[in-house]
Scaffold this motif. Structure first.
Motif, PDB file in Angstrom:
ATOM      1  N   THR A  93       0.643  -1.171  -0.018  1.00 18.47           N
ATOM      2  CA  THR A  93       0.279  -0.135  -0.033  1.00 18.47           C
ATOM      3  C   THR A  93       1.186   1.438  -0.088  1.00 18.47           C
ATOM      4  O   THR A  93       2.152   1.089   0.140  1.00 18.47           O
ATOM      5  N   ARG A 122      -5.033   8.242  -0.205  1.00 19.79           N
ATOM      6  CA  ARG A 122      -4.816   6.953  -0.800  1.00 19.79           C
ATOM      7  C   ARG A 122      -3.921   6.172   0.145  1.00 19.79           C
ATOM      8  O   ARG A 122      -3.415   5.132  -0.608  1.00 19.79           O
ATOM      9  N   HIS A 123      -3.795   6.286   1.287  1.00 16.46           N
ATOM     10  CA  HIS A 123      -2.818   5.513   2.275  1.00 16.46           C
ATOM     11  C   HIS A 123      -3.111   4.000   2.163  1.00 16.46           C
ATOM     12  O   HIS A 123      -2.157   3.277   2.234  1.00 16.46           O
ATOM     13  N   ALA A 124      -4.215   3.694   2.052  1.00 16.65           N
ATOM     14  CA  ALA A 124      -4.679   2.211   2.288  1.00 16.65           C
ATOM     15  C   ALA A 124      -4.683   1.522   0.960  1.00 16.65           C
ATOM     16  O   ALA A 124      -4.948   0.030   0.769  1.00 16.65           O
ATOM     17  N   GLN A 125      -4.587   2.355  -0.291  1.00 14.23           N
ATOM     18  CA  GLN A 125      -4.596   1.666  -1.707  1.00 14.23           C
ATOM     19  C   GLN A 125      -3.174   1.093  -2.088  1.00 14.23           C
ATOM     20  O   GLN A 125      -2.141   1.557  -1.541  1.00 14.23           O
ATOM     21  N   ARG A 126      -3.221  -0.069  -2.765  1.00 14.84           N
ATOM     22  CA  ARG A 126      -1.846  -0.714  -3.218  1.00 14.84           C
ATOM     23  C   ARG A 126      -1.356   0.415  -4.377  1.00 14.84           C
ATOM     24  O   ARG A 126      -2.080   0.985  -5.059  1.00 14.84           O
ATOM     25  N   SER A 129      -2.444   0.430  -7.866  1.00 11.08           N
ATOM     26  CA  SER A 129      -3.468   1.114  -8.205  1.00 11.08           C
ATOM     27  C   SER A 129      -3.546   2.466  -8.439  1.00 11.08           C
ATOM     28  O   SER A 129      -4.624   3.186  -8.737  1.00 11.08           O
ATOM     29  N   LEU A 130      -2.411   3.135  -8.236  1.00  4.99           N
ATOM     30  CA  LEU A 130      -2.387   4.548  -8.346  1.00  4.99           C
ATOM     31  C   LEU A 130      -2.358   4.956  -9.799  1.00  4.99           C
ATOM     32  O   LEU A 130      -1.771   4.042 -10.621  1.00  4.99           O
ATOM     33  N   GLU A 134       0.339   9.977  -9.225  1.00 10.81           N
ATOM     34  CA  GLU A 134       0.268   9.511  -8.016  1.00 10.81           C
ATOM     35  C   GLU A 134       1.345   8.634  -7.593  1.00 10.81           C
ATOM     36  O   GLU A 134       1.946   8.679  -6.396  1.00 10.81           O
ATOM     37  N   GLN A 135       1.840   7.566  -8.598  1.00 14.12           N
ATOM     38  CA  GLN A 135       3.097   7.009  -8.300  1.00 14.12           C
ATOM     39  C   GLN A 135       4.296   7.530  -8.248  1.00 14.12           C
ATOM     40  O   GLN A 135       5.154   7.513  -7.359  1.00 14.12           O
TER      41      GLN A 135
END
Ligand code: ATP
Length: 228
Positions: A93, A122-126, A129-130, A134-135
């Motif tokens: 994440t 987006r702390h909890a997202q893998r 998936s960004l 965002e990456q």
């Protein structure tokens, strides 16, 4: 005194020499642009500084000879690299990616989240998936989490949508204004580089061909060596 001092640096990929004579200095609190056309040696210079590639010449960081240290020790001295191509752990994440890079200092999950609110949401997202932008922010945040003395950004806005690019440039400006962090910056956009950088260095075929105050970079020189 310079935080980073590079003099007469050379480096090769096998038999192919990529750097012949690179010199550049970054002082505490300074933003320095590293410029030049594609393939002129910018990324190779950054790899040599971060000890990811063998090199010769003078390489001093914070008064220490980087060549005398094993590469993992060099990173611990405070070089924070945001590499070309925004590498993150895709299956972790956002929060795990940031924590994996953390070293003690003012940059924490909270302060990185303040600089990049989009990441905090987006702390909890893998990471996988960004969006690309965002990456890139995550790669930027990871470098800050190491609490570096020198931040190196290699093409941090490459291939991103205009709005996200603006957010990245705004973050760089905020870092400069509020923290006085030393930054070495590679980017294709001369306009933005000029706005944020104190000094610049131009590489041509693996050699430093110009170094000076950014506001004094002439149209002649930029046309000749950067192509704008
Ligand atoms: P770009 O903006 O395209 O990344 P750059 O200025 O960062 O350009 P480098 O990537 O440092 O340029 O490349 C400098 C030279 O080294 C080029 O001639 C390139 O072809 C060569 N080179 C880069 N990486 C490698 C590698 N892994 N193996 C062999 N040669 C390489």
């Amino acid at each position: 005194m310079s935080l980073l001092s590079v003099q007469g640096l050379s480096a090769s990929y096998g038999a192919a020499q990529a750097l012949f004579d690179v010199s550049l200095e970054v002082a505490q609190g300074e933003v320095v642009a590293l410029m030049g056309r594609n393939g002129m040696g910018k990324t190779t210079t950054v790899k040599a500084i971060c000890r990811m590639l063998p090199s010769n010449g003078q390489l001093e960081f914070n008064g220490q000879d980087l060549h005398a240290l094993p590469s993992h020790r060099a990173a611990r001295l405070g070089l924070g690299l945001v590499p070309e191509g925004r590498r993150c752990f895709r299956d972790l994440t956002v929060r795990e990616n940031l924590l994996a890079a953390a070293r003690p200092g003012d940059w924490t999950l909270k302060t990185v989240g303040q600089l990049f609110p989009r990441l905090e949401e987006r702390h909890a997202q893998r990471a996988a998936s960004l969006s690309g932008g965002e990456q890139q922010m995550l790669a930027f945040g990871r470098a800050l989490m190491t609490n570096p003395r020198l931040l190196i950004l290699d093409e941090a806005t490459e291939g991103l949508a205009p709005l996200i690019r603006q957010e990245i440039w705004a973050a760089i400006s905020r870092l400069k204004a509020r923290t006085g962090l030393a930054i070495l910056l590679i980017d294709k956009s001369l306009k933005e580089l000029k706005q944020v950088s104190d000094r610049g260095v131009i590489l041509n075929r693996g050699e430093t061909v110009w170094a000076g105050v950014m506001s004094e970079l002439s149209p002649d020189i930029s046309e000749r060596f950067i192509g704008v």
